[in-house]
Write a protein that holds these residues in place. Structure first.
Motif, short mmCIF file in Angstrom:
data_model
loop_
_atom_site.label_atom_id
_atom_site.label_comp_id
_atom_site.label_asym_id
_atom_site.label_seq_id
_atom_site.Cartn_x
_atom_site.Cartn_y
_atom_site.Cartn_z
N ASN A 38 0.83 -1.20 0.00
CA ASN A 38 0.00 0.00 0.00
C ASN A 38 0.87 1.25 0.00
O ASN A 38 0.64 2.20 -0.76
CB ASN A 38 -0.93 -0.02 1.21
CG ASN A 38 -1.95 1.09 1.17
OD1 ASN A 38 -2.30 1.62 0.13
ND2 ASN A 38 -2.44 1.46 2.34
N LEU A 39 1.88 1.27 0.84
CA LEU A 39 2.81 2.40 0.89
C LEU A 39 3.51 2.59 -0.45
O LEU A 39 3.61 3.71 -0.96
CB LEU A 39 3.85 2.16 1.99
CG LEU A 39 5.06 3.09 1.96
CD1 LEU A 39 4.78 4.31 2.82
CD2 LEU A 39 6.28 2.36 2.44
N LEU A 40 3.99 1.50 -1.04
CA LEU A 40 4.72 1.59 -2.31
C LEU A 40 3.82 2.08 -3.44
O LEU A 40 4.25 2.89 -4.27
CB LEU A 40 5.34 0.24 -2.65
CG LEU A 40 6.41 -0.27 -1.70
CD1 LEU A 40 6.80 -1.70 -2.04
CD2 LEU A 40 7.62 0.64 -1.71
N ASN A 41 2.59 1.59 -3.47
CA ASN A 41 1.66 2.04 -4.52
C ASN A 41 1.31 3.51 -4.37
O ASN A 41 1.20 4.24 -5.36
CB ASN A 41 0.39 1.18 -4.51
CG ASN A 41 0.59 -0.13 -5.23
OD1 ASN A 41 1.21 -0.18 -6.29
ND2 ASN A 41 0.07 -1.20 -4.66
N THR A 42 1.13 3.96 -3.14
CA THR A 42 0.85 5.38 -2.91
C THR A 42 2.02 6.24 -3.36
O THR A 42 1.84 7.26 -4.02
CB THR A 42 0.55 5.62 -1.42
OG1 THR A 42 -0.58 4.81 -1.05
CG2 THR A 42 0.25 7.08 -1.14
N ARG A 43 3.22 5.82 -3.00
CA ARG A 43 4.41 6.58 -3.40
C ARG A 43 4.56 6.58 -4.92
O ARG A 43 4.90 7.60 -5.52
CB ARG A 43 5.64 5.98 -2.72
CG ARG A 43 6.87 6.84 -2.85
CD ARG A 43 7.93 6.36 -1.89
NE ARG A 43 9.14 7.09 -2.03
CZ ARG A 43 9.58 7.98 -1.16
NH1 ARG A 43 8.86 8.25 -0.09
NH2 ARG A 43 10.71 8.60 -1.35
N SER A 44 4.31 5.45 -5.54
CA SER A 44 4.40 5.35 -7.00
C SER A 44 3.38 6.27 -7.67
O SER A 44 3.70 6.93 -8.67
CB SER A 44 4.17 3.90 -7.42
OG SER A 44 4.27 3.76 -8.79
N ALA A 45 2.19 6.34 -7.12
CA ALA A 45 1.16 7.23 -7.69
C ALA A 45 1.58 8.69 -7.58
O ALA A 45 1.35 9.48 -8.50
CB ALA A 45 -0.17 7.00 -6.98
#
Length: 171
Positions: A38-45
């Protein structure tokens, strides 16, 4: 052949407690991996949004120096998004391996089979994948910090304001 419940009833309380403890380990691991993803996807977005904003600025920019800075910024953001994609891939692999370990654990208890090798291999691979995902995430953090230190935030456009916006600010 005894049913799994009859075999479970014959076990001592310590054996049952150990079985429950072992069964819960993958669940906690999977919860942690899910939070990491979840953290990685948010940062990627967020990085993808910055790429979109920089691309829009680049399309409308007239100044050559500002265009050069924007292209440089886009290259850095692209590098970051690639590192985050690698991190997400390893995080997904960690989740899949953790699910595999939980499945093998379940299958071994139902079939009363020897599962130690499979369990160690899958859970070990899940841990290694999590370490790789965190290492790639750390690389993205270093890229981000280095980019901010060297050139600051996303460059602003130096294009002239449109007549509509200047009229609204003066009146």
């Amino acid at each position: 052949m005894a049913t799994p419940l009859a075999a479970l009833a014959a076990d001592s309380a310590g054996d049952v407690a150990h079985l429950i403890e072992t069964a819960l380990t993958p669940v906690f691991m999977l919860s942690g991996v899910g939070t990491l993803l979840n953290l990685l996807n948010t940062r990627s977005a967020r990085v993808a949004d910055q790429i979109e904003k920089a691309s829009d600025l680049l399309d409308t920019e007239q100044d050559k120096e500002a265009k050069r800075k924007l292209r440089h910024h886009l290259r850095r953001l692209t590098r970051r998004i690639m590192v985050l994609d690698i991190s997400i891939m390893f995080g997904g692999l960690a989740g899949a391996m953790t699910c595999g370990a939980a499945f093998v654990l379940f299958l071994g208890s139902v079939r009363d089979a020897s599962i130690a090798l499979w369990l160690v291999a899958l859970f070990g691979a899940a841990l290694l994948s999590t370490v790789a995902a965190l290492a790639a995430f750390l690389c993205d953090c270093f890229f981000s910090w280095d980019n901010l230190r060297k050139s600051g935030p996303l460059p602003k456009s130096v294009k002239k304001r449109s007549p509509e916006s200047s009229a609204s600010t003066t009146g």
